[in-house]
Each structure stands twice: as C-alpha cells, then as structure tokens.
Scaffold this motif. Structure first.
Motif, PDB file in Angstrom:
ATOM      1  N   TYR A  68      43.275  32.039  39.862  1.00  0.00           N
ATOM      2  CA  TYR A  68      41.879  32.515  40.357  1.00  0.00           C
ATOM      3  C   TYR A  68      42.340  32.442  41.775  1.00  0.00           C
ATOM      4  O   TYR A  68      42.659  31.760  42.406  1.00  0.00           O
ATOM      5  CB  TYR A  68      40.906  31.567  39.979  1.00  0.00           C
ATOM      6  CG  TYR A  68      39.541  32.115  40.320  1.00  0.00           C
ATOM      7  CD1 TYR A  68      38.654  32.479  39.011  1.00  0.00           C
ATOM      8  CD2 TYR A  68      39.015  32.848  41.349  1.00  0.00           C
ATOM      9  CE1 TYR A  68      37.592  33.453  39.087  1.00  0.00           C
ATOM     10  CE2 TYR A  68      37.683  33.091  41.682  1.00  0.00           C
ATOM     11  CZ  TYR A  68      36.932  33.620  40.625  1.00  0.00           C
ATOM     12  OH  TYR A  68      35.893  34.065  40.663  1.00  0.00           O
ATOM     13  N   GLU A 110      41.361  34.602  45.708  1.00  0.00           N
ATOM     14  CA  GLU A 110      40.357  35.215  46.546  1.00  0.00           C
ATOM     15  C   GLU A 110      40.829  35.734  47.660  1.00  0.00           C
ATOM     16  O   GLU A 110      41.891  35.087  48.571  1.00  0.00           O
ATOM     17  CB  GLU A 110      39.165  34.369  47.057  1.00  0.00           C
ATOM     18  CG  GLU A 110      38.113  34.886  48.000  1.00  0.00           C
ATOM     19  CD  GLU A 110      36.957  34.161  48.304  1.00  0.00           C
ATOM     20  OE1 GLU A 110      36.026  33.844  47.512  1.00  0.00           O
ATOM     21  OE2 GLU A 110      37.252  33.762  49.480  1.00  0.00           O
ATOM     22  N   CYS A 164      44.593  40.962  34.249  1.00  0.00           N
ATOM     23  CA  CYS A 164      44.155  41.024  35.755  1.00  0.00           C
ATOM     24  C   CYS A 164      42.768  41.695  36.171  1.00  0.00           C
ATOM     25  O   CYS A 164      42.407  42.733  35.825  1.00  0.00           O
ATOM     26  CB  CYS A 164      45.305  41.839  36.756  1.00  0.00           C
ATOM     27  SG  CYS A 164      44.812  41.953  38.259  1.00  0.00           S
ATOM     28  N   ASN A 165      41.662  40.591  36.502  1.00  0.00           N
ATOM     29  CA  ASN A 165      40.430  40.938  36.403  1.00  0.00           C
ATOM     30  C   ASN A 165      39.727  40.886  37.743  1.00  0.00           C
ATOM     31  O   ASN A 165      40.182  39.955  38.427  1.00  0.00           O
ATOM     32  CB  ASN A 165      39.720  40.019  35.483  1.00  0.00           C
ATOM     33  CG  ASN A 165      38.225  40.156  35.501  1.00  0.00           C
ATOM     34  OD1 ASN A 165      37.697  41.194  34.982  1.00  0.00           O
ATOM     35  ND2 ASN A 165      37.560  39.428  36.037  1.00  0.00           N
ATOM     36  N   ILE A 166      39.116  41.881  38.143  1.00  0.00           N
ATOM     37  CA  ILE A 166      38.131  41.777  39.436  1.00  0.00           C
ATOM     38  C   ILE A 166      36.836  40.861  39.118  1.00  0.00           C
ATOM     39  O   ILE A 166      36.019  41.381  38.398  1.00  0.00           O
ATOM     40  CB  ILE A 166      38.269  42.839  40.233  1.00  0.00           C
ATOM     41  CG1 ILE A 166      39.511  43.360  40.837  1.00  0.00           C
ATOM     42  CG2 ILE A 166      37.009  42.689  41.658  1.00  0.00           C
ATOM     43  CD1 ILE A 166      39.434  44.698  41.607  1.00  0.00           C
ATOM     44  N   ASP A 167      36.758  39.924  39.713  1.00  0.00           N
ATOM     45  CA  ASP A 167      35.471  39.131  39.261  1.00  0.00           C
ATOM     46  C   ASP A 167      34.239  39.194  40.277  1.00  0.00           C
ATOM     47  O   ASP A 167      33.223  39.334  40.026  1.00  0.00           O
ATOM     48  CB  ASP A 167      35.621  37.544  39.466  1.00  0.00           C
ATOM     49  CG  ASP A 167      36.615  37.066  38.514  1.00  0.00           C
ATOM     50  OD1 ASP A 167      36.570  36.879  37.290  1.00  0.00           O
ATOM     51  OD2 ASP A 167      37.790  37.000  38.796  1.00  0.00           O
ATOM     52  N   GLY A 168      34.760  39.740  41.637  1.00  0.00           N
ATOM     53  CA  GLY A 168      33.735  40.309  42.479  1.00  0.00           C
ATOM     54  C   GLY A 168      34.162  40.691  43.721  1.00  0.00           C
ATOM     55  O   GLY A 168      35.384  40.930  44.003  1.00  0.00           O
ATOM     56  N   LEU A 169      33.478  41.732  44.331  1.00  0.00           N
ATOM     57  CA  LEU A 169      33.730  42.437  45.419  1.00  0.00           C
ATOM     58  C   LEU A 169      32.424  42.506  46.673  1.00  0.00           C
ATOM     59  O   LEU A 169      31.486  42.454  46.114  1.00  0.00           O
ATOM     60  CB  LEU A 169      33.927  43.983  45.245  1.00  0.00           C
ATOM     61  CG  LEU A 169      35.387  44.230  44.248  1.00  0.00           C
ATOM     62  CD1 LEU A 169      35.150  45.895  43.981  1.00  0.00           C
ATOM     63  CD2 LEU A 169      36.484  44.081  45.098  1.00  0.00           C
ATOM     64  N   LEU A 170      32.956  42.397  47.768  1.00  0.00           N
ATOM     65  CA  LEU A 170      31.815  42.284  48.946  1.00  0.00           C
ATOM     66  C   LEU A 170      32.258  42.773  50.131  1.00  0.00           C
ATOM     67  O   LEU A 170      33.409  42.336  50.708  1.00  0.00           O
ATOM     68  CB  LEU A 170      31.245  40.837  48.957  1.00  0.00           C
ATOM     69  CG  LEU A 170      29.914  40.534  49.793  1.00  0.00           C
ATOM     70  CD1 LEU A 170      28.919  41.526  49.263  1.00  0.00           C
ATOM     71  CD2 LEU A 170      29.652  39.294  50.019  1.00  0.00           C
ATOM     72  N   MET A 214      35.881  41.155  50.768  1.00  0.00           N
ATOM     73  CA  MET A 214      36.305  40.119  50.025  1.00  0.00           C
ATOM     74  C   MET A 214      36.595  40.339  48.530  1.00  0.00           C
ATOM     75  O   MET A 214      35.733  41.428  48.087  1.00  0.00           O
ATOM     76  CB  MET A 214      35.489  39.166  50.103  1.00  0.00           C
ATOM     77  CG  MET A 214      35.463  37.618  49.283  1.00  0.00           C
ATOM     78  SD  MET A 214      35.170  37.735  47.628  1.00  0.00           S
ATOM     79  CE  MET A 214      33.553  37.808  47.584  1.00  0.00           C
ATOM     80  N   LYS A 242      37.634  38.768  44.727  1.00  0.00           N
ATOM     81  CA  LYS A 242      37.742  37.435  43.889  1.00  0.00           C
ATOM     82  C   LYS A 242      38.617  38.061  42.513  1.00  0.00           C
ATOM     83  O   LYS A 242      37.845  38.987  42.100  1.00  0.00           O
ATOM     84  CB  LYS A 242      36.409  36.651  43.292  1.00  0.00           C
ATOM     85  CG  LYS A 242      35.875  35.707  44.611  1.00  0.00           C
ATOM     86  CD  LYS A 242      34.713  35.281  43.972  1.00  0.00           C
ATOM     87  CE  LYS A 242      34.050  34.824  45.002  1.00  0.00           C
ATOM     88  NZ  LYS A 242      34.379  33.491  45.794  1.00  0.00           N
ATOM     89  N   LEU A 243      39.567  37.472  42.056  1.00  0.00           N
ATOM     90  CA  LEU A 243      40.423  37.964  40.900  1.00  0.00           C
ATOM     91  C   LEU A 243      40.729  36.734  40.202  1.00  0.00           C
ATOM     92  O   LEU A 243      41.044  35.627  40.415  1.00  0.00           O
ATOM     93  CB  LEU A 243      41.734  38.646  41.287  1.00  0.00           C
ATOM     94  CG  LEU A 243      41.855  39.890  42.297  1.00  0.00           C
ATOM     95  CD1 LEU A 243      42.425  39.702  43.698  1.00  0.00           C
ATOM     96  CD2 LEU A 243      42.397  41.016  41.434  1.00  0.00           C
ATOM     97  N   ASP A 244      40.824  37.129  38.730  1.00  0.00           N
ATOM     98  CA  ASP A 244      41.598  36.089  37.985  1.00  0.00           C
ATOM     99  C   ASP A 244      42.690  36.694  36.914  1.00  0.00           C
ATOM    100  O   ASP A 244      42.289  37.906  36.598  1.00  0.00           O
ATOM    101  CB  ASP A 244      40.523  35.194  37.040  1.00  0.00           C
ATOM    102  CG  ASP A 244      39.955  36.016  36.161  1.00  0.00           C
ATOM    103  OD1 ASP A 244      40.717  36.267  34.795  1.00  0.00           O
ATOM    104  OD2 ASP A 244      38.565  36.476  35.830  1.00  0.00           O
TER     105      ASP A 244
END
Lengths: 440, 440
Positions: free
Chosen positions: B188, B190, B285-291, B308, B310-312
């Motif tokens: 995980y 960031e 490869c996943n994007i969990d969040g973008l800001l 920002m 976040k990836l997992d």
C-alpha cells in the motif's frame, strides 16, 4: 485640478467605499447603486438604474454626435471581508493612513470607477469631449457576473459602441501603468467517471479497473505537460503580428521574480521570452481539482466507483470554447472514456490590435499621465468577460486600462488600499485618454 | 455427538457472542479473552493470556510427541455495530431465529473459533489427537492486527509449527466449503506531489504545471490498465504448477453473476477462465483514492500545489512487497516524479501446495463433512496476515479453511448471522481434519 476639487473627489470616493456593497450577501448593493447614480449626475452624466436578472445595472450615456462611441465597464460591488479579523481597522471606514485609502473595494473596483467618472467630468466641464460615451456599471462582478451575458444580449442596441474599456489594470512595482489589449478565453469542464453502483473491495481490482484509473488514463490522453493532445485544439490560434511579437518580447517579466512570487519548485522555463509567450500567447490546460475514493489518513483498500476531475483551458484568440468543448468530447470518447463530460463555463478570448485607435489613444495618454511608457500586453493571462462585449454586443475593440491599484493594493485580501496619488493619476489618465480618443 | 452436548456447544457459542468485544472501542475485550481461556480449559486445552502491545493474545498448546504441529489462528474481537439502527434486534443478544444465531461476531469470527475448540475437544476426549496443536487467538484483527507482526516476531519459538490454519473460509451459495491454500500479498503506497507553497491562480498554469498534472502523468507511467509498467514487477511471479492451473480453471466463477454482484459497467473479460486467472493468479494495481485542489460544486480556477494518490498492489507468490516498493520508487523517480512516496502497509503472499499433507487433510476432511468436493483456491484474491506466520515465524505451509459462515452471513454488516447446522458442520470438519492430519 485645484486642491479644493481634488479634496472633494477624495471625499466622494471615500463615501462610496463606506457603502458595504457585498454582492455575495446583497448587503448595501442597492444603496451603492443609488449613490452611483447621484455621483454620475453630480459630474454631468445622467445615470439610470436598470434591472438585470440580479443586482441593478447602472447605465449612462453621453452623446455628442461623434462617430466614435466608447463603452466604459466597471463594477460597484465588492468581495466579502473575510477573514474579517485580519484587517487593521474597519473594512468600510475608508480610513486614510500614510497617503492611502484603506477599505474593501477601495482598489477593486470603486476607486477606478470614481476616478473615471471624475476624469470624464473634467473633460465635460471644459467641453472637450469629442467621443460618445456609454457606461455599464454592474453589481455582480464579484459573484461571477451571472446576469451580464443575458443583460448584454437583451440590450445589444443600447450598449453598441466602437470600443469597450474594461477595468482590471494597475500600476506595476516599477510605477508603470498597464494597457492590456484583450483577454484569454476560458473553457471549464468537469469529468466524472462512474464505473458501477458501489465501491468494491480492492481485491476485485483484478477483474475491473476502478473509476480513478479510467479517469487518470483519460486525462493523460488530453495533455502531455506541454501540449494539449486534442485534435484541432490549436487550429483556431491566430498567428501573432510582428508588432504583437515585439510586445510579447518587451513584456517585463523576470523569471527569478516570478519563481519567487509563485513559490513553486520550478517554472516551465527560466527563459524570459519563453515564459512571456506562454503567459500571453499560448493556451493552457489546468487541473483544478481531483477527487476519488478514500482520501483520509492511512490506508483503506477500495476500488472506487466514482472519480472526478475539474479542468480549465485558458484560450487565446481565436480559439472558440464551444467548438473546443466538442473536440474534447470527441477525443475523450475516442479513447474510451465513458463518464460524464460537463461544461461549467465558457468565455471568448479577445485581442485588439495595438494599432487600433483605442489602443493608440490609451497607450499615448498613459505615457503622458505617468511619465513613462506603459506596459502593453497583447492580452491578459487571465480572463475577464470582455468577450461578452466583443462577441455578444458586437463591439469590435476592447482594452483594459486606467486603474487606481498598485502592487501594494491587496485586492480581495485584508487591508485592501489605494495610494491617493494613484487615484488622482487615474482621473488624469481618463481625461487624457478621452482627449486623445477624440483626436485632440 | 449427542443432542445434549450439541445444545451445550450452542449455548457456549451464544454466551461468547453476547460479550461485546469491539476492539475499536476496547469494550468487552478483556472479558472475551477471559471467557475464551475458561472455554479452552473446559474442553481440555490449557489457555493462557499473553501480553501483546495491545489487546491480550490468548495462546494454547497441546503436545503429544507427534512430529507434526498445527497452529490454529482466529480472532475474538468484533467489528463495531454501526449502523446500529439497521439491526433487527440487539446486536449482542445472540438471538436464534429460523435456525440462525444473530449477532455481531457470530460469523466473524466467534462461531468459527468456538466450533474449532469443540471439534478439538471431541478428538481429545476420544484420545484420537495425533498432531500437536498450538492456538493463537488475537483481539485486534478488526483494527488491522497492529501488534501481530511484533508479537509473532518476539514469540517465534513458541509459535513454531509445520502448518497454520487461518480463519476466513465460508460455505458458498451452493453449499460447498472452501479450502484456500494461501493469500495474495499487499503493498500500500501513498504518493503526494507538492509543487509549491501556495495554490496559484490558474492563469499561471501557462508557466507551471500544477501538482495534479504531475501526479496524473506519474500514475500513467506505472499501470496501463492491464499490466504494471514497473520494471521487474513480474520477475518474482512463481509459475503455476499443472495442478494449480487445474484448480484455477475449476474455480466456479460465473462471469454474469460476478458482473451483477460487483454492480459495475464492465469486467476485464467475460471469459470465465480469464477472470479466474486474474482473480487468483495475477497481481493488481488499484487506485484507492485521489485528492487535489477544488472538489466542491461548480467551478474554481486554481492551479493546486498538492495532489495525493493512494494505491494498493495485490501480489502473488513470490512477489516481495519490500523489493517492489523499491522498484516503484525507481520507476517514479526515473519519470521525474518529485513528490513523496510513502509505504503504508506490506503483506507477503503465500501459496501452499495442494499436494502438501495439510492441504490434503483439509480437502479430504471437508469433502467428508460436507458431502461434496470443496472449492479449492490456490490462494485467496484478498489478503490475510498469513505471511506473518509463514515468513516471520517460518511456518512452511498455510491454509484458510473451516468456517461457520455462509452467503447469508452479512459479515461486518447489520444482522450478521450463522446457520446453526453450519456451526455443527464446522465442529465436525475440525475433528475430521485433525484425524486426517494425524493419519487416521
């Protein structure tokens, strides 16, 4: 000007600043519009209040049979005072300290508006006005002029003119006034990808790419960091004339100073001319915002169903935002973007020739009033609703010039202020511009 | 089993569910740990409470001189009950309705834990236990097992075993139990780009790309929607054996059903085998969040200084998350990404051979208890801290199997429940597994 009349101008200006015409809360807006009509009458201009969809428009007209008509545009509303606690005094006291008038709206835009009226009054009084004048003072500029386009469209005949003089100019740190011969246009877009009905546990990223990846991949196909990758995007860009190239290259931009004032890690280039061309003559593609999935602290494993991006494109003459929106949609669909593509704002770019009569009169009068050559920009780097006047009303030429602000004016911030000497200089510049425009 | 003893098991299970051991609020945690020690003692196992950095670990051991030791892992803490208003009754009443026990933790994971203890008790009572057993019941699984790695590392000797049996299995909609021979790993990350000290007016996008474009362009260089583009990312992927390929291809995945349950617009493929390979045998490869920047309604023209993501990454054997983090950093730096790259979690992937003694014993006993072939997964699509046992403790084999839940259990949601018949089946499965593991 004799001292007595100068003091009276200053007092009228301060009275006007004391009316808290905050358009965001509608406070004091009607009072300011009435005050403005009275002020116009006192200098020999007949002002009238007109209804728009929102706050009143103050309109005025002086006709003397000249073949040339100039439309003067300003606004009488002001920004809110937040953060109120950071002002050194009452934001609406119009206090004078160290030769400056302090107050919300002192620079943006009441000082400029009043200075123009007194400059016009002076020329009228001496019977030297040889152009026709029209005035449009709106009360919603600080909330984005939501009714200006429709007002202009409904009053095309009434607003018809040969040139428009917009607000938005100021004196730079070196004491030089600015004459801006147009504006960049704008296209504001929101993309929203939605891949499903609920966020998924991110182990399922094995079988479905979530919304943020689709958005990131789509965004990547429209801009590479230097160039917009949308077919036809640059087709409408009007080549610069030799004179325009000269003006861009003469633009007094200091890369080191810009790097410091932007407070960024790096600029696109540290070559002065490259930065000037980019700022004035090239369109932009900017991401204003991104949002998707989990944005709190630490980690959460989720494949988000939604992802959003806001973008703005600053456009140069003669790019057409409506056409470009269509091209952008085509591009995004052609690369498989399946989300929504919404348009949140369009403004048309304008660039008036430096050789036009209005530009020449403005440049010549500025150099007389300020005792130095003005900074002449082929168009601003930002956007003003000048396109409404050139495109909707059909006025062929537009400039932004004559402004009371300087580099210390803190527009939109606490302790907004204007140097009193700059205020009188703008009165003088207005009078000289009108004489020059009339051929005197 | 006689009815009287079955009823007594059910009552003990319900008593345990009534203790609200919510690790997020530390409510009832110590009480649940004490209850668990007593319960272990009542079936002939000596339980002891051990200190971890957080909630107590309940440990136990039965040694009979066998050459094989099995470590049993479960947790006794539960999720909070939110949204509390959506439960049909008290979440800690352990009410029985229509043959099911309702309550927070009934399925995850108290039912499974208790069923295993009773199954072990039954084998002990008949003196048929021919493997050594160890137990590790933690009280922090629902808050991410923050102390498990350090506990395992400090107690390597005490936890040493030949195989670990993890929780996390359930009976599918067709009534088939699942035996999962490992887990995917996790990395995980960031990314935070920061281009300057303040957001800029977006007209300045002409001279500086803001943080979101830098981030979007960097993200685009690490994943193309199908493949991870980081050099060396796939190097550690262990090829599947023939038996593993058979298991993947036999995995009962229905693309239409998956499309519906994911509620997404589309899956990567609608071919069953392609989806099964992606889910079980390929990393993600996943994007969990973008800001970044402005994310409210409408438009604001800003060039944001921060962005920002976040990836997992879900990893398959033998990808090493620590090594991949280094490769990812190299890749991002090589394409000019200048922001921060932080690691927020790593778990190692595990895959135990279907031919190992523990897998064979588990598969054989499952088919006896349930009267059908179990679904055998080469590893789960998600992540469990199995890697702590295989890598930190050094236990060579691990499986997830024996669970009381079914497709109606609503784990982590209101009205979590367990079918009472499935509870007794898990008791039976445990007993049969131990006999099979001991060679009976």
């Amino acid at each position: 000007m004799i001292d007595e009349s100068r003091n009276s101008m200053l007092e009228k200006y301060r009275e006007f600043v004391r009316i808290p015409s905050i358009s965001a809360s509608r406070e004091g807006v009607d009072e300011a519009a009435s005050y403005l009509v009275d002020l116009m009458n006192s200098v020999g201009l007949r002002g009238e209040m007109m209804r728009s969809g929102g706050n009143p428009v103050v309109f005025g007209e002086v006709s003397n049979g000249s073949g040339k008509t100039v439309l003067i545009y300003n606004h009488y509303d002001v920004q809110p005072v937040d953060p109120a606690g950071e002002w050194s005094g009452d934001p609406f006291s119009a206090a004078v300290r160290d030769g400056r008038v302090y107050g919300r709206g002192s620079a943006d835009n009441k000082g400029t508006l009043v200075a123009r009226l007194f400059g016009i009054g002076e020329v009228l009084e001496r019977d030297e006005l040889e152009v026709n004048l029209k005035f449009l003072f709106e009360g919603e500029e600080e909330i984005g002029s939501p009714n200006l386009e429709s007002f202009a469209s409904e009053n095309r005949q009434k607003l018809a003119a040969d040139a428009v003089v917009m607000e938005g100019s100021q004196v730079d740190a070196g004491g030089r006034p600015t004459v801006t011969l147009g504006v960049k246009g704008l296209l504001y877009v929101e993309l929203e990808e939605e891949t499903g009905r609920s966020d998924l546990h991110s182990s399922l990223a094995a079988v479905t790419n979530g919304a943020p990846w689709n958005l990131v991949h789509a965004l990547n196909t429209i801009y590479d960091g230097r160039r917009v990758l949308v077919d036809g995007f640059y087709d409408g860009v009007r080549p610069l004339t030799g004179e325009e190239r000269r003006l861009v290259e003469a633009y007094p931009l200091d890369p080191e100073e810009m790097l410091n004032s932007c407070a960024v890690r790096e600029l696109r280039s540290m070559k002065r001319e490259e930065l000037s061309y980019a700022l004035l003559a090239e369109p932009t593609c900017n991401i204003d915002g991104l949002l998707s999935g989990y944005t709190g602290k630490g980690s959460k494993t989720v494949t988000p169903r939604k992802a959003m991006a806001k973008l703005d494109f600053r456009l140069v003459p003669d790019q057409d935002p409506a056409r470009l929106f269509g091209l952008l949609e085509q591009r995004l669909r052609s690369v498989g973007f399946g989300g929504s593509i919404s348009q949140f704002g369009m403004e048309y770019p304008v660039r008036t020739s430096a050789g036009s009569w209005v530009a020449k009169a403005m440049i010549e009068s500025a150099s007389e009033s300020y005792g130095c050559e003005p900074v002449v920009m082929i168009n601003g780097a930002g956007t003003q609703p000048m396109g409404i006047f050139t495109r909707t009303v059909g006025i062929p030429e537009g400039v932004s010039a004559i402004g009371v602000g300087d580099n210390l004016s803190r527009v939109h911030a606490p302790d907004e202020s204007v140097d009193i000497g700059r205020f009188y200089q703008a009165v003088d510049h207005t009078a000289r511009f009108l004489r020059a425009a009339g051929g005197r």
